[in-house]
Scaffold this motif. Structure first.
Motif, mmCIF file in Angstrom:
data_model
loop_
_atom_site.group_PDB
_atom_site.id
_atom_site.type_symbol
_atom_site.label_atom_id
_atom_site.label_comp_id
_atom_site.label_asym_id
_atom_site.label_seq_id
_atom_site.Cartn_x
_atom_site.Cartn_y
_atom_site.Cartn_z
ATOM 1 N N ASP A 192 -15.929 -21.488 3.030
ATOM 2 C CA ASP A 192 -16.470 -20.923 4.484
ATOM 3 C C ASP A 192 -15.475 -19.921 4.705
ATOM 4 O OD1 ASP A 192 -18.446 -22.487 4.204
ATOM 5 O OD2 ASP A 192 -17.864 -23.575 5.354
ATOM 6 N N SER A 193 -14.575 -20.339 4.622
ATOM 7 C CA SER A 193 -12.567 -19.010 5.243
ATOM 8 C C SER A 193 -13.250 -18.113 4.053
ATOM 9 C CB SER A 193 -11.926 -19.961 5.278
ATOM 10 O OG SER A 193 -11.513 -20.218 3.808
ATOM 11 N N ASN A 194 -13.258 -18.038 2.596
ATOM 12 C CA ASN A 194 -13.666 -17.392 1.371
ATOM 13 C C ASN A 194 -13.520 -16.094 2.168
ATOM 14 O OD1 ASN A 194 -13.951 -15.314 -0.751
ATOM 15 N ND2 ASN A 194 -13.660 -16.826 -2.258
ATOM 16 N N ILE A 195 -13.337 -14.564 2.329
ATOM 17 C CA ILE A 195 -14.031 -12.964 2.769
ATOM 18 C C ILE A 195 -15.017 -13.071 2.249
ATOM 19 C CG2 ILE A 195 -12.600 -12.301 0.542
ATOM 20 C CD1 ILE A 195 -13.003 -11.259 4.873
ATOM 21 N N MET A 214 -1.084 -19.137 -5.754
ATOM 22 C CA MET A 214 -0.384 -18.089 -6.134
ATOM 23 C C MET A 214 0.764 -18.038 -5.351
ATOM 24 S SD MET A 214 -0.193 -13.972 -6.016
ATOM 25 C CE MET A 214 1.820 -13.139 -6.093
ATOM 26 N N ASP A 215 2.116 -18.213 -6.229
ATOM 27 C CA ASP A 215 3.612 -18.265 -5.154
ATOM 28 C C ASP A 215 4.230 -17.644 -4.148
ATOM 29 O OD1 ASP A 215 3.385 -21.304 -5.947
ATOM 30 O OD2 ASP A 215 4.989 -21.078 -8.066
ATOM 31 N N ASN A 216 4.604 -18.050 -3.571
ATOM 32 C CA ASN A 216 5.064 -17.423 -2.349
ATOM 33 C C ASN A 216 4.296 -15.755 -1.357
ATOM 34 O OD1 ASN A 216 7.734 -18.113 -2.575
ATOM 35 N ND2 ASN A 216 7.768 -16.808 -4.545
ATOM 36 N N GLU A 217 2.734 -15.645 -1.638
ATOM 37 C CA GLU A 217 1.746 -14.848 -1.449
ATOM 38 C C GLU A 217 1.711 -15.276 0.041
ATOM 39 O OE1 GLU A 217 -2.634 -16.889 -2.021
ATOM 40 O OE2 GLU A 217 -1.326 -15.699 -3.007
ATOM 41 N N PHE A 218 1.767 -14.357 0.914
ATOM 42 C CA PHE A 218 1.108 -13.495 2.293
ATOM 43 C C PHE A 218 0.103 -14.878 2.877
ATOM 44 C CE2 PHE A 218 3.254 -10.086 1.883
ATOM 45 C CZ PHE A 218 4.965 -9.631 2.507
ATOM 46 N N PRO A 219 0.498 -16.246 3.994
ATOM 47 C CA PRO A 219 -0.383 -16.789 3.738
ATOM 48 C C PRO A 219 -2.051 -16.111 4.797
ATOM 49 C CG PRO A 219 1.577 -16.891 5.660
ATOM 50 C CD PRO A 219 1.586 -15.743 4.430
ATOM 51 N N ASN A 220 -1.288 -14.511 5.389
ATOM 52 C CA ASN A 220 -2.363 -14.273 6.075
ATOM 53 C C ASN A 220 -1.971 -12.929 6.466
ATOM 54 O OD1 ASN A 220 -0.898 -14.169 8.539
ATOM 55 N ND2 ASN A 220 -1.285 -16.426 9.249
ATOM 56 N N PHE A 221 -3.159 -11.633 6.605
ATOM 57 C CA PHE A 221 -2.911 -10.497 7.311
ATOM 58 C C PHE A 221 -1.528 -9.994 8.233
ATOM 59 C CE2 PHE A 221 -3.525 -6.072 9.160
ATOM 60 C CZ PHE A 221 -3.661 -5.713 7.378
ATOM 61 N N ALA A 222 -1.799 -10.702 9.184
ATOM 62 C CA ALA A 222 -0.609 -10.748 9.873
ATOM 63 C C ALA A 222 0.750 -11.264 9.491
ATOM 64 C CB ALA A 222 -0.679 -11.738 11.350
ATOM 65 N N ALA A 223 1.239 -11.852 8.359
ATOM 66 C CA ALA A 223 2.576 -12.165 8.228
ATOM 67 C C ALA A 223 2.842 -10.931 7.127
ATOM 68 C CB ALA A 223 2.444 -13.429 7.246
ATOM 69 N N LEU A 224 1.689 -9.731 6.132
ATOM 70 C CA LEU A 224 2.094 -9.025 4.964
ATOM 71 C C LEU A 224 2.013 -7.881 6.576
ATOM 72 C CD1 LEU A 224 -0.223 -7.783 2.218
ATOM 73 C CD2 LEU A 224 -0.096 -6.792 3.813
ATOM 74 N N ARG A 225 0.613 -8.091 7.526
ATOM 75 C CA ARG A 225 1.390 -6.571 8.268
ATOM 76 C C ARG A 225 3.056 -7.094 8.932
ATOM 77 N NH1 ARG A 225 -2.917 -5.691 12.770
ATOM 78 N NH2 ARG A 225 -1.544 -8.015 13.855
ATOM 79 N N ALA A 226 3.459 -8.012 9.022
ATOM 80 C CA ALA A 226 4.905 -7.772 9.734
ATOM 81 C C ALA A 226 6.086 -7.193 8.502
ATOM 82 C CB ALA A 226 5.288 -9.196 10.689
ATOM 83 N N ALA A 227 5.384 -7.351 7.322
ATOM 84 C CA ALA A 227 6.855 -6.705 6.513
ATOM 85 C C ALA A 227 6.274 -6.256 5.673
ATOM 86 C CB ALA A 227 6.772 -8.280 5.394
ATOM 87 N N LYS A 228 5.329 -5.318 5.547
ATOM 88 C CA LYS A 228 4.436 -4.223 4.669
ATOM 89 C C LYS A 228 4.500 -3.315 5.804
ATOM 90 C CE LYS A 228 6.032 -6.666 1.317
ATOM 91 N NZ LYS A 228 7.102 -6.412 -0.136
ATOM 92 N N ILE A 229 4.523 -1.987 5.070
ATOM 93 C CA ILE A 229 4.435 -1.057 5.936
ATOM 94 C C ILE A 229 2.860 -0.208 5.401
ATOM 95 C CG2 ILE A 229 4.944 1.159 6.527
ATOM 96 C CD1 ILE A 229 7.884 0.833 6.275
ATOM 97 N N GLU A 230 1.876 0.317 5.838
ATOM 98 C CA GLU A 230 0.839 0.644 5.811
ATOM 99 C C GLU A 230 1.014 1.784 5.553
ATOM 100 O OE1 GLU A 230 -4.018 0.857 7.395
ATOM 101 O OE2 GLU A 230 -2.348 0.467 8.516
ATOM 102 N N ILE A 282 -3.588 -11.984 -1.223
ATOM 103 C CA ILE A 282 -3.799 -12.902 -0.058
ATOM 104 C C ILE A 282 -4.549 -13.727 -0.419
ATOM 105 C CG2 ILE A 282 -4.055 -13.650 2.475
ATOM 106 C CD1 ILE A 282 -3.391 -10.422 2.824
ATOM 107 N N THR A 283 -4.878 -14.671 -1.055
ATOM 108 C CA THR A 283 -6.006 -15.539 -1.373
ATOM 109 C C THR A 283 -7.164 -14.944 -0.217
ATOM 110 O OG1 THR A 283 -5.960 -17.028 -2.278
ATOM 111 C CG2 THR A 283 -4.901 -17.458 -0.368
ATOM 112 N N SER A 284 -7.985 -15.183 -1.455
ATOM 113 C CA SER A 284 -9.664 -14.625 -0.661
ATOM 114 C C SER A 284 -9.802 -15.831 0.757
ATOM 115 C CB SER A 284 -10.501 -15.090 -1.664
ATOM 116 O OG SER A 284 -10.088 -13.716 -2.660
ATOM 117 N N ARG A 285 -9.361 -17.730 0.521
ATOM 118 C CA ARG A 285 -9.530 -18.143 1.792
ATOM 119 C C ARG A 285 -9.192 -18.367 2.999
ATOM 120 N NH1 ARG A 285 -7.091 -20.545 -2.177
ATOM 121 N NH2 ARG A 285 -5.751 -21.756 -2.099
#
Length: 207
Positions: free
Chosen positions: A149-152, A1-17, A78-81
């Motif tokens: 192996d990195s898939n959640i 998928m295009d333009n998805e966050f590469p990891n949770f840290a990137a998502l958390r920096a851009a979005k509000i819990e 965020i892709t499962s891996r």
């Protein structure tokens, strides 16, 4: 998928819990080594949270990462891996039976649940139970093998789990037909409990 966050840290920096997304953890009444997850829950892959919650019931642990935005919740995918949210990883430290619920597009198949993940025995148990309940499953030759192996789903104690890719049309039916939802989720729950009873107790708990 295009333009998805590469990891949770990137998502958390851009979005509000709790405004854009939330993390839901529900601990089951039965202390065990099984967990049901919806890493793309809420409005990201609609009804995957509902399915995970219903499978878990009152007994099994459940984790869901949920999109809450009014629109464009696919941005939160965020892709499962790459899914590395800390609460999820902490929960998985003591879990040997891991099942993840995902949603896929129908494309030309409106009803088949694509099964993946590295735990072939757990996948087989789930496939058998779903087929007995009247649902179609497919284990091979589909785009979602879930074997990294990195898939959640493969980051629990044993390094392997099972993931279900549920097509949109079936998810819509499950959301609208309570009896069908219970039939589907009951089949998966029975598979998890049977598998966990046989295998979960053999896995060491790491603190």
């Amino acid at each position: 998928m295009d333009n998805e966050f590469p990891n949770f840290a990137a998502l958390r920096a851009a979005k509000i819990e709790n405004i854009d997304y939330r993390i839901v953890v529900r601990r089951g009444a039965r202390t065990g080594s099984a967990i049901v997850m919806a890493p793309h829950g809420g409005k990201i892959e609609p009804r995957t949270s509902l399915i995970a919650e219903t499978i878990a019931g009152a007994d099994l642990d459940m984790y869901s990462f949920e999109g809450l935005m009014p629109e464009s919740n696919r941005e939160l995918h965020i892709t499962s891996r790459n899914f590395d949210e800390a609460t999820a990883l902490e929960l998985l430290r003591t879990k040997s039976t891991v099942v993840a619920i995902h949603g896929r597009q129908d494309r030309d198949d409106f009803s088949t649940v694509y099964l993946g993940g590295k735990d072939a025995a757990l996948v087989s148990e789930i496939a058998g139970r779903l087929q007995e309940a009247g649902f179609q499953t497919k284990r091979d030759n589909h785009p979602f093998p879930g074997i990294q192996d990195s898939n959640i789903v493969n980051r629990g104690l044993t390094g392997k789990g099972a993931q279900l890719e549920v097509p949109f049309s079936l998810r819509r039916r499950l959301g609208n037909e309570p009896e069908l939802l219970e039939k589907f989720c009951g089949a998966v729950r029975n598979a998890i409990e049977t598998f966990d009873a046989l295998n979960g107790a053999r896995s060491p708990i790491i603190f």
